[in-house]
Design a protein around this motif. Structure first.
Motif, PDB file in Angstrom:
ATOM      1  N   ASP A  38       0.840  -1.208   0.000  1.00  0.00           N
ATOM      2  CA  ASP A  38       0.000   0.000   0.000  1.00  0.00           C
ATOM      3  C   ASP A  38       0.874   1.257   0.000  1.00  0.00           C
ATOM      4  N   SER A  39       1.996   1.213   0.715  1.00  0.00           N
ATOM      5  CA  SER A  39       2.903   2.366   0.772  1.00  0.00           C
ATOM      6  C   SER A  39       3.481   2.661  -0.604  1.00  0.00           C
ATOM      7  N   LEU A  40       3.889   1.613  -1.301  1.00  0.00           N
ATOM      8  CA  LEU A  40       4.471   1.813  -2.630  1.00  0.00           C
ATOM      9  C   LEU A  40       3.417   2.304  -3.616  1.00  0.00           C
ATOM     10  N   GLU A  41       2.215   1.766  -3.520  1.00  0.00           N
ATOM     11  CA  GLU A  41       1.120   2.231  -4.390  1.00  0.00           C
ATOM     12  C   GLU A  41       0.859   3.718  -4.162  1.00  0.00           C
ATOM     13  N   LEU A  42       0.803   4.124  -2.909  1.00  0.00           N
ATOM     14  CA  LEU A  42       0.510   5.518  -2.579  1.00  0.00           C
ATOM     15  C   LEU A  42       1.656   6.431  -3.008  1.00  0.00           C
ATOM     16  N   ALA A  43       2.897   5.970  -2.847  1.00  0.00           N
ATOM     17  CA  ALA A  43       4.055   6.763  -3.271  1.00  0.00           C
ATOM     18  C   ALA A  43       4.038   6.970  -4.784  1.00  0.00           C
ATOM     19  N   LEU A  44       3.685   5.930  -5.521  1.00  0.00           N
ATOM     20  CA  LEU A  44       3.579   6.061  -6.982  1.00  0.00           C
ATOM     21  C   LEU A  44       2.517   7.086  -7.362  1.00  0.00           C
TER      22      LEU A  44
ATOM     23  N   ALA B 224       1.372   9.556  -5.497  1.00  0.00           N
ATOM     24  CA  ALA B 224       1.695  10.901  -5.011  1.00  0.00           C
ATOM     25  C   ALA B 224       2.864  11.532  -5.748  1.00  0.00           C
ATOM     26  N   PHE B 225       3.906  10.746  -6.031  1.00  0.00           N
ATOM     27  CA  PHE B 225       5.153  11.310  -6.554  1.00  0.00           C
ATOM     28  C   PHE B 225       5.452  10.901  -7.996  1.00  0.00           C
ATOM     29  N   GLY B 226       4.769   9.872  -8.489  1.00  0.00           N
ATOM     30  CA  GLY B 226       4.993   9.415  -9.863  1.00  0.00           C
ATOM     31  C   GLY B 226       6.271   8.614  -9.999  1.00  0.00           C
ATOM     32  N   ALA B 227       6.357   7.882 -11.106  1.00  0.00           N
ATOM     33  CA  ALA B 227       7.563   7.088 -11.386  1.00  0.00           C
ATOM     34  C   ALA B 227       8.680   8.011 -11.870  1.00  0.00           C
ATOM     35  N   PRO B 228       9.932   7.628 -11.653  1.00  0.00           N
ATOM     36  CA  PRO B 228      10.333   6.406 -10.957  1.00  0.00           C
ATOM     37  C   PRO B 228      10.341   6.581  -9.437  1.00  0.00           C
ATOM     38  N   ILE B 229       9.938   5.533  -8.755  1.00  0.00           N
ATOM     39  CA  ILE B 229      10.129   5.406  -7.314  1.00  0.00           C
ATOM     40  C   ILE B 229      11.204   4.340  -7.123  1.00  0.00           C
TER      41      ILE B 229
ATOM     42  N   HIS C  42       6.203 -12.081  -8.482  1.00  0.00           N
ATOM     43  CA  HIS C  42       5.040 -11.458  -9.124  1.00  0.00           C
ATOM     44  C   HIS C  42       4.853 -10.018  -8.654  1.00  0.00           C
ATOM     45  N   VAL C  43       5.015  -9.791  -7.367  1.00  0.00           N
ATOM     46  CA  VAL C  43       4.857  -8.443  -6.820  1.00  0.00           C
ATOM     47  C   VAL C  43       5.935  -7.518  -7.378  1.00  0.00           C
ATOM     48  N   VAL C  44       7.178  -7.991  -7.402  1.00  0.00           N
ATOM     49  CA  VAL C  44       8.289  -7.181  -7.909  1.00  0.00           C
ATOM     50  C   VAL C  44       8.078  -6.831  -9.380  1.00  0.00           C
ATOM     51  N   GLU C  45       7.711  -7.813 -10.199  1.00  0.00           N
ATOM     52  CA  GLU C  45       7.520  -7.563 -11.629  1.00  0.00           C
ATOM     53  C   GLU C  45       6.344  -6.622 -11.862  1.00  0.00           C
ATOM     54  N   HIS C  46       5.287  -6.752 -11.061  1.00  0.00           N
ATOM     55  CA  HIS C  46       4.123  -5.865 -11.174  1.00  0.00           C
ATOM     56  C   HIS C  46       4.539  -4.404 -11.008  1.00  0.00           C
ATOM     57  N   PHE C  47       5.387  -4.129 -10.026  1.00  0.00           N
ATOM     58  CA  PHE C  47       5.805  -2.748  -9.785  1.00  0.00           C
ATOM     59  C   PHE C  47       6.872  -2.295 -10.781  1.00  0.00           C
TER      60      PHE C  47
END
Length: 311
Positions: free
Chosen positions: A20-26, A28-33, A44-49
């Motif tokens: 959830d933190s990474l989703e919210l950071a993306l 709020a601040f946009g890529a790249p994070i 799967h989680v790593v590749e998704h992000f």
């Protein structure tokens, strides 16, 4: 084929908080994070992000000065935090609170002048972060044999801590050996092994007795997922740790009538569903949910993101 679907399984509160933190950071601040190490140990989680512009780093120097950096659920050492500050990185700390508990215990015992024995797996991200809190005071052990080899100058001033994702049974044996060799050793008032690790292991221990085969969803570098497969084998039931249905082999199911399906704390439910669909399609599987213990745990977002979440 009958499929016993273990519950609890899959994401724990710490993993949910980190994702959830990474989703919210993306948002709020946009890529790249940038994320220091994998956000959780799951392919799967790593590749998704990664597909959404998240960059996973092994060295902080790879993050441009002034960029946004997220610390993973496994925690980091004070040295890493200081380096991030020196590089003017916007640091977001998504360390699991149960890992933070172990860090704080390490700091406390080190201040008391104790030699700390950390039970864990060498090279694991969590272990590296914990040892970084008091590198001069901490010794790592992985087995009772490692305990036997310890030479401690002041055994009356010792303490032990554990990695949060270990085998409950294996850890108990190591702690018992520590107490046998060093009767005055101090330890945490509450087990460092996290509730989710314990609950998922309890489910496998109870349900594997009714199965001919156990399938554990999780990646090979996931410590808690590895422990689930090992636990099933210790109970005499063959087990395989898989990332998804693409890893399944027909020969595993020869003569198998009942399969136990579970998932490590960093494995998303989507991969569980994909495996269940495969078993339904190829083996006419009937799914029977088996609840061993209720889980209702949640952790707050990192301080740096709470205001963003409420706005």
């Amino acid at each position: 084929m009958q499929v016993l679907l273990a519950s609890p399984r899959g994401f724990c509160a710490g993993v949910n908080m980190a994702i959830d933190s990474l989703e919210l950071a993306l948002k709020a601040f946009g890529a790249p994070i940038y994320v220091y190490h994998e956000i959780v140990h799951n392919r799967h989680v790593v590749e998704h992000f990664q597909e959404r512009g998240v960059v996973f780093l092994e060295e902080l120097e790879e993050a441009p000065t002034g960029s946004t950096l997220l610390f993973s659920a496994h925690g980091v050492s004070p040295e890493v935090r200081q380096k991030a500050k020196e590089r003017d990185l916007r640091a977001i700390d998504a360390t699991c609170p149960l890992v933070t508990k172990v860090h704080l215990e390490a700091i406390k015992y080190a201040k008391e002048g104790r030699t700390i024995v950390l039970i864990g797996h060498e090279g694991h991200d969590e272990v590296i972060g914990t040892m970084g809190e008091a590198p001069e005071a901490i010794l790592l052990v992985e087995s009772p044999e490692d305990v036997d080899a310890l030479e401690i100058a002041h055994p009356e001033h010792m303490a032990y801590l554990t990695q949060t994702t270990l085998s409950v049974d294996d850890t108990s044996r190591i702690i018992a050996r520590l107490r046998e060799r060093f009767p005055l050793i101090a330890g945490p008032t509450k087990s460092d092994i996290c509730y989710a690790t314990q609950n998922r292991q309890e489910a496998v221990a109870k349900l594997s007795a009714d199965a001919d085969l156990t399938l554990v969803l999780g990646s090979q570098n996931s410590s808690n997922s590895q422990r689930l497969a090992e636990l099933s084998k210790e109970h005499g039931v063959a087990a395989y740790l898989i990332d998804g249905p693409q890893d399944l082999k027909p020969e595993w199911f020869e003569g198998v009538e009942t399969v136990l399906v579970t998932a490590g704390a960093s494995a998303p439910e989507t991969v569980v569903e994909a495996v269940l669909d495969y078993l339904k399609e190829h083996y006419d599987a009937k799914i029977e949910p088996r609840l061993v213990r209720e889980e209702n745990v949640s952790f707050p977002l990192p301080r740096e993101l709470r205001q963003l979440a409420s706005s």
